[in-house]
Design an enzyme around this catalytic site. Structure first.
Site, PDB file in Angstrom:
ATOM      1  N   SER A  24     -36.524   3.648 -49.540  1.00  0.00           N
ATOM      2  CA  SER A  24     -35.556   2.763 -50.199  1.00  0.00           C
ATOM      3  C   SER A  24     -35.518   1.510 -49.698  1.00  0.00           C
ATOM      4  CB  SER A  24     -34.195   3.422 -49.967  1.00  0.00           C
ATOM      5  OG  SER A  24     -33.172   2.316 -50.348  1.00  0.00           O
ATOM      6  N   HIS A  49     -37.796   3.292 -54.083  1.00  0.00           N
ATOM      7  CA  HIS A  49     -36.516   3.594 -54.709  1.00  0.00           C
ATOM      8  C   HIS A  49     -35.923   2.108 -54.342  1.00  0.00           C
ATOM      9  CE1 HIS A  49     -32.938   5.617 -55.133  1.00  0.00           C
ATOM     10  NE2 HIS A  49     -32.039   5.028 -54.138  1.00  0.00           N
ATOM     11  N   ASP A  51     -32.220   0.078 -54.960  1.00  0.00           N
ATOM     12  CA  ASP A  51     -30.782   0.257 -54.898  1.00  0.00           C
ATOM     13  C   ASP A  51     -30.198  -0.759 -55.443  1.00  0.00           C
ATOM     14  OD1 ASP A  51     -30.372   2.866 -53.788  1.00  0.00           O
ATOM     15  OD2 ASP A  51     -31.159   2.069 -51.979  1.00  0.00           O
ATOM     16  N   MET A  53     -26.864  -2.535 -56.810  1.00  0.00           N
ATOM     17  CA  MET A  53     -25.067  -2.527 -56.502  1.00  0.00           C
ATOM     18  C   MET A  53     -24.819  -3.554 -56.934  1.00  0.00           C
ATOM     19  SD  MET A  53     -25.217  -0.829 -52.776  1.00  0.00           S
ATOM     20  CE  MET A  53     -26.482   0.254 -52.075  1.00  0.00           C
ATOM     21  N   HIS A  82     -32.142   3.014 -58.919  1.00  0.00           N
ATOM     22  CA  HIS A  82     -30.776   4.071 -58.767  1.00  0.00           C
ATOM     23  C   HIS A  82     -29.580   2.649 -58.983  1.00  0.00           C
ATOM     24  CE1 HIS A  82     -28.053   5.791 -55.267  1.00  0.00           C
ATOM     25  NE2 HIS A  82     -27.379   5.973 -56.452  1.00  0.00           N
ATOM     26  N   MET A  84     -26.010   1.771 -59.093  1.00  0.00           N
ATOM     27  CA  MET A  84     -24.559   1.720 -58.530  1.00  0.00           C
ATOM     28  C   MET A  84     -23.774   0.649 -59.158  1.00  0.00           C
ATOM     29  SD  MET A  84     -25.735   2.873 -54.689  1.00  0.00           S
ATOM     30  CE  MET A  84     -27.509   2.352 -55.161  1.00  0.00           C
ATOM     31  N   MET A 153     -26.158  12.549 -53.995  1.00  0.00           N
ATOM     32  CA  MET A 153     -25.807  11.683 -52.913  1.00  0.00           C
ATOM     33  C   MET A 153     -25.643  12.519 -51.696  1.00  0.00           C
ATOM     34  SD  MET A 153     -26.478   8.617 -53.948  1.00  0.00           S
ATOM     35  CE  MET A 153     -26.230   7.980 -52.376  1.00  0.00           C
ATOM     36  N   ASP A 191     -30.520  11.490 -51.732  1.00  0.00           N
ATOM     37  CA  ASP A 191     -30.500  10.469 -51.090  1.00  0.00           C
ATOM     38  C   ASP A 191     -28.931  10.046 -50.205  1.00  0.00           C
ATOM     39  OD1 ASP A 191     -30.385   7.494 -50.796  1.00  0.00           O
ATOM     40  OD2 ASP A 191     -30.068   6.996 -52.876  1.00  0.00           O
TER      41      ASP A 191
HETATM   42  C1  DX5 Z   1     -27.003   4.215 -50.371  1.00  0.00           C
HETATM   43  C2  DX5 Z   1     -28.505   4.016 -51.342  1.00  0.00           C
HETATM   44  C3  DX5 Z   1     -29.302   4.603 -50.404  1.00  0.00           C
HETATM   45  C4  DX5 Z   1     -29.816   4.040 -49.250  1.00  0.00           C
HETATM   46  C5  DX5 Z   1     -30.241   5.363 -48.016  1.00  0.00           C
HETATM   47  O1  DX5 Z   1     -25.906   3.986 -51.351  1.00  0.00           O
HETATM   48  O2  DX5 Z   1     -28.152   4.562 -52.338  1.00  0.00           O
HETATM   49  O3  DX5 Z   1     -30.679   4.781 -51.045  1.00  0.00           O
HETATM   50  O4  DX5 Z   1     -30.447   3.057 -48.983  1.00  0.00           O
HETATM   51  O5  DX5 Z   1     -30.353   4.619 -47.026  1.00  0.00           O
HETATM   52  P1  DX5 Z   1     -30.445   5.495 -45.708  1.00  0.00           P
HETATM   53  O6  DX5 Z   1     -31.710   6.696 -45.694  1.00  0.00           O
HETATM   54  O7  DX5 Z   1     -30.668   4.763 -44.390  1.00  0.00           O
HETATM   55  O8  DX5 Z   1     -29.174   6.271 -45.655  1.00  0.00           O
HETATM   56 ZN    ZN Z   2     -30.066   5.054 -53.500  1.00  0.00          ZN
END
Ligand code: DX5
Ligand code: ZN
Length: 239
Positions: A24, A49, A51, A53, A82, A84, A153, A191
């Site tokens: 990620s 990956h 993220d 947000m 991903h 969010m 998650m 994840d």
């Molecule tokens: C959290 C993200 C994850 C995050 C995982 O909201 O969706 O992808 O980056 O990071 P670690 O592996 O450090 O929990």
């Molecule tokens: Zn993620």
């Protein structure tokens, strides 16, 4: 550019033949994303990956379409976005157009999940549904066939570096049973808080793809950490 397929399947199954690791970028150094991509490629990890947000669905704001466009130019590995974000239908297809291979949306963020999944597929992406730790896998029963993968998650979304919620192992098993019963082998991704301690167990429970942020990027040697995780995942593979 011909994007590398994420895996080669023996059959028409959506499930990969070998476990996939998706580092990620949230935990990476954003000022050196190109180098971080090179490290991921060299480690043997097969997916990147990303993220996304929005500061509304989750309390954090990260990156968006222009960054995905740049990443697309910088790697042939599949980009796994991903989302969010609230109202994911507004942006989901745009992420495919920007270069995402997989796009996943939160069931909790969208009253029209079916429509958004169709929009992702229509745009040419693999469509995924994400479930927060408190959302039961049984809520997916009437969507089976409309998604290519499910992301469970194992932390509350929003930040990297949180602790793994062990109860998710049982969710993976229940989802694995559901896909066997339905005969539709979508793949399962997990994840949050993934580490050497739980990677083998997650694969054994039925997960196909693990996301890992801090366990890779905060390690002294991120490339070795990713390779070590992959090794642990292979050990968990069922015969
Ligand atoms: C959290 C993200 C994850 C995050 C995982 O909201 O969706 O992808 O980056 O990071 P670690 O592996 O450090 O929990
Ligand atoms: Zn993620």
């Amino acid at each position: 550019m011909e994007w590398k397929r994420p895996w080669h399947t023996r059959s028409m199954s959506l499930r990969p033949d070998t476990p996939l690791l998706a580092p990620s970028l949230l935990s990476a150094d954003f000022s050196r994303l190109g180098e971080e991509l090179r490290m991921i490629e060299a480690s043997g990890a097969q997916v990147v990956h990303v993220d996304v947000m929005d500061g509304r669905f989750v309390p954090n704001i990260t990156i968006g379409l222009p960054v995905v466009e740049s990443l697309r130019k910088a790697t042939t590995l599949p980009l796994d976005c991903h989302l969010m974000i609230v109202e994911p239908l507004r942006y989901a297809a745009e992420f495919v157009k920007a270069g995402a291979d997989w796009v996943s949306i939160h069931q909790e963020a969208d009253p029209h999940v079916h429509r958004t999944l169709a929009a992702i597929r229509q745009a040419g992406g693999k469509a995924g549904v994400v479930l927060n730790p408190g959302t039961p896998v049984e809520t997916l029963v009437d969507l089976v066939g409309d998604f290519d993968f499910v992301l469970l998650m194992s932390v509350n979304p929003g930040f990297g570096g949180q602790s793994f919620i062990p109860r998710v192992l049982d969710k993976v098993k229940r989802l694995d049973t559901l896909r066997t019963e339905r005969g539709l082998p979508f793949f399962i991704q997990v994840d949050g808080g993934v580490s050497l301690k739980n990677a083998g167990d997650l694969i054994r429970a039925g997960a196909d793809c693990l996301v890992a942020g801090n366990a890779i990027f905060k390690a002294e040697d991120p490339k070795a950490a990713a390779a070590g995780l992959l090794q642990e995942m292979f050990k968990g593979r069922r015969a």
